[in-house]
Design a protein around this motif. Structure first.
Motif, PDB file in Angstrom:
ATOM      1  N   ASP A  40       0.857  -1.181   0.000  1.00 26.01           N
ATOM      2  CA  ASP A  40       0.000   0.000   0.000  1.00 26.01           C
ATOM      3  C   ASP A  40       0.893   1.231   0.000  1.00 26.01           C
ATOM      4  OD1 ASP A  40      -1.604   2.209   0.862  1.00 26.01           O
ATOM      5  OD2 ASP A  40      -3.106   0.781   1.551  1.00 26.01           O
ATOM      6  N   MET A  62       0.327   4.330   0.505  1.00 23.58           N
ATOM      7  CA  MET A  62       0.062   5.240   1.613  1.00 23.58           C
ATOM      8  C   MET A  62       0.775   4.769   2.876  1.00 23.58           C
ATOM      9  SD  MET A  62      -3.590   6.491   3.178  1.00 23.58           S
ATOM     10  CE  MET A  62      -3.981   4.892   3.894  1.00 23.58           C
ATOM     11  N   ILE A  63       0.711   3.464   3.137  1.00 23.28           N
ATOM     12  CA  ILE A  63       1.372   2.935   4.329  1.00 23.28           C
ATOM     13  C   ILE A  63       2.883   3.048   4.195  1.00 23.28           C
ATOM     14  CG2 ILE A  63       1.826   0.824   5.637  1.00 23.28           C
ATOM     15  CD1 ILE A  63      -1.052   0.053   5.260  1.00 23.28           C
ATOM     16  N   SER A  64       3.426   2.762   3.022  1.00 21.49           N
ATOM     17  CA  SER A  64       4.874   2.875   2.812  1.00 21.49           C
ATOM     18  C   SER A  64       5.350   4.294   3.056  1.00 21.49           C
ATOM     19  CB  SER A  64       5.231   2.431   1.393  1.00 21.49           C
ATOM     20  OG  SER A  64       4.925   1.068   1.204  1.00 21.49           O
ATOM     21  N   SER A  65       4.591   5.262   2.561  1.00 19.61           N
ATOM     22  CA  SER A  65       4.953   6.665   2.769  1.00 19.61           C
ATOM     23  C   SER A  65       4.875   7.042   4.239  1.00 19.61           C
ATOM     24  CB  SER A  65       4.016   7.551   1.944  1.00 19.61           C
ATOM     25  OG  SER A  65       4.287   8.917   2.186  1.00 19.61           O
ATOM     26  N   ALA A  66       3.841   6.544   4.911  1.00 20.50           N
ATOM     27  CA  ALA A  66       3.696   6.837   6.331  1.00 20.50           C
ATOM     28  C   ALA A  66       4.834   6.231   7.142  1.00 20.50           C
ATOM     29  CB  ALA A  66       2.353   6.302   6.832  1.00 20.50           C
ATOM     30  N   LEU A  67       5.316   5.057   6.754  1.00 25.11           N
ATOM     31  CA  LEU A  67       6.433   4.436   7.461  1.00 25.11           C
ATOM     32  C   LEU A  67       7.688   5.290   7.365  1.00 25.11           C
ATOM     33  CD1 LEU A  67       5.971   0.683   6.459  1.00 25.11           C
ATOM     34  CD2 LEU A  67       5.778   1.647   8.751  1.00 25.11           C
ATOM     35  N   GLU A 102       7.804   8.577   6.963  1.00 24.22           N
ATOM     36  CA  GLU A 102       7.612   9.757   7.800  1.00 24.22           C
ATOM     37  C   GLU A 102       7.782   9.414   9.279  1.00 24.22           C
ATOM     38  OE1 GLU A 102       3.836  11.418   6.911  1.00 24.22           O
ATOM     39  OE2 GLU A 102       4.238  11.592   4.754  1.00 24.22           O
ATOM     40  N   THR A 103       7.224   8.297   9.694  1.00 27.33           N
ATOM     41  CA  THR A 103       7.316   7.888  11.096  1.00 27.33           C
ATOM     42  C   THR A 103       8.761   7.629  11.496  1.00 27.33           C
ATOM     43  OG1 THR A 103       5.124   6.905  10.992  1.00 27.33           O
ATOM     44  CG2 THR A 103       6.545   6.192  12.795  1.00 27.33           C
ATOM     45  N   ARG A 104       9.502   6.965  10.639  1.00 29.42           N
ATOM     46  CA  ARG A 104      10.907   6.658  10.947  1.00 29.42           C
ATOM     47  C   ARG A 104      11.708   7.936  11.107  1.00 29.42           C
ATOM     48  NH1 ARG A 104      15.804   5.986   8.302  1.00 29.42           N
ATOM     49  NH2 ARG A 104      17.165   4.407   9.265  1.00 29.42           N
TER      50      ARG A 104
END
Length: 365
Positions: A42, A44-49, A51-53
């Protein structure tokens, strides 16, 4: 505005795959495919990961977390080539490893002069089948034709059993995908070997199907695209019956095992009723299935003393094809043309399958 996330699950979540033993794809995978949302699946999830890192590291890299050994040092290196390491891997790698172990442990050959095909291992013969003559098959045609009145009452079974017969065995032993993942994996691996072995014999012996002798047979289902002897459904069903009997508490040596045997016989019989097999195919199929099951159980150390009995299928010259049942059990071995050799020692030679068997046994209280 609220966002709705729809999770999609695979449609095939029951005992309904055509070939549970298809190379590279295990039964358990069909039950355990993740719903959605893993990294790389996904955007969106890859991008969020990412940012979170970055937020957690605050721009400091590994040093901000204490360095490369922030988990207390490097992981322990396991011992080399250990069967217990199988559970470190995913379903597909484990399936490949088990299939490689099983296929690498056997050898196949055919004698063009005698018509005998042989399955063997370093310890010796597992099973041999000798091709009957065309006259024998021709004499069996009336036996196939005589079963046509039984097609209608058996039609539901016949159609359901064009796919792997998982539901029929599951209903007897109480097999549940959520509870018996290793048991399913074990049977999958055994069926992968059985399928390859059956196809090797079919290819080598190249025996025509009933409809190739007479158009009037008119099978009620699509005719498989391979030869008739040995019957693959018979071989696979008897392998399942033998392994489940050894695996499920209270079955081996009792009425439960006999019930599984009768189930395997009925599944086999339905193939003759459908018009795609001769009765003699079932005899050869059961013999081969029993031989493969014996080899697997002995190779895993599940047979006392590691002793197993090779099996031979060879009809006497002039044997009448117009007699005999579907799944004979009289006489030495399995009936006319079937023989048991003297028992031979089978060394422990299937350590990875034995590991899965041990784990599978724990799934049954």
């Amino acid at each position: 505005m609220a966002t709705t996330v729809e999770l999609s699950f695979p449609k095939q979540t029951s005992f309904s795959r055509r070939f549970a033993h298809a190379p590279g794809y295990s039964f358990s995978q069909a039950q355990a495919v993740a719903a959605a949302g893993g990294p790389g699946e996904d955007p969106m999830i890859s991008s969020a990961l990412v940012e979170t890192r970055l937020a957690l590291l605050q721009g400091g890299g590994l040093d901000a977390m204490g360095g490369p050994d922030d988990r207390g040092g490097p992981p322990d290196m396991p011992a080399l080539d250990q069967p217990a390491a199988l559970l470190r891997w995913g379903d597909q790698p484990r399936t490949a490893l088990l299939t490689f172990e099983l296929l690498g442990s056997v050898r196949f050959g055919c004698d063009g002069k005698t018509g005998e095909a042989r399955l063997s291992c370093p310890a010796g013969l597992i099973a041999s089948l000798t091709r009957p003559g065309a006259d024998y098959f021709l004499a069996q045609l009336p036996l196939v034709e005589a079963q046509t009145p039984r097609r209608e009452p058996r039609l539901n079974e016949i159609i359901a059993q064009t796919q792997a017969p998982w539901p029929f065995f599951a209903s007897v032993v109480g097999l549940q995908p959520g509870r018996h993942k290793r048991s399913i994996e074990l049977i999958d691996a055994a069926l992968a070997l059985t399928y390859a072995v059956v196809m090797s014999f079919k290819h080598a012996l190249a025996c025509p199907r009933p409809h190739e002798y007479s158009a009037a047979i008119q099978p009620v289902i699509e005719v498989p695209q391979h030869a008739t002897l040995p019957a693959g459904h018979a071989a696979e069903s008897h392998v399942m019956a033998r392994l489940f009997s050894a695996l499920v508490p209270g079955f081996e040596g009792h009425q439960g095992a006999a019930y599984l045997r009768r189930l395997a016989g009925r599944i086999s019989e339905n193939r003759v009723i459908a018009g795609v097999h001769f009765p003699i195919d079932l005899v050869a199929g059961r013999l081969l299935g029993d031989a493969v099951a014996d080899y697997l159980l002995a190779g895993m150390g599940e047979v006392a003393g590691g002793q197993r009995q090779p099996r031979r299928f060879a009809l006497a010259a002039g044997a009448p094809g117009g007699q005999g049942g579907f799944d004979p059990a009289e006489g030495p071995g399995l009936g006319v043309g079937c023989y048991l050799d003297d028992a031979i020692p089978q060394p422990f030679c299937l350590p990875m399958l034995a590991e899965i068997f041990a784990l599978a046994r724990k799934e049954w209280p």
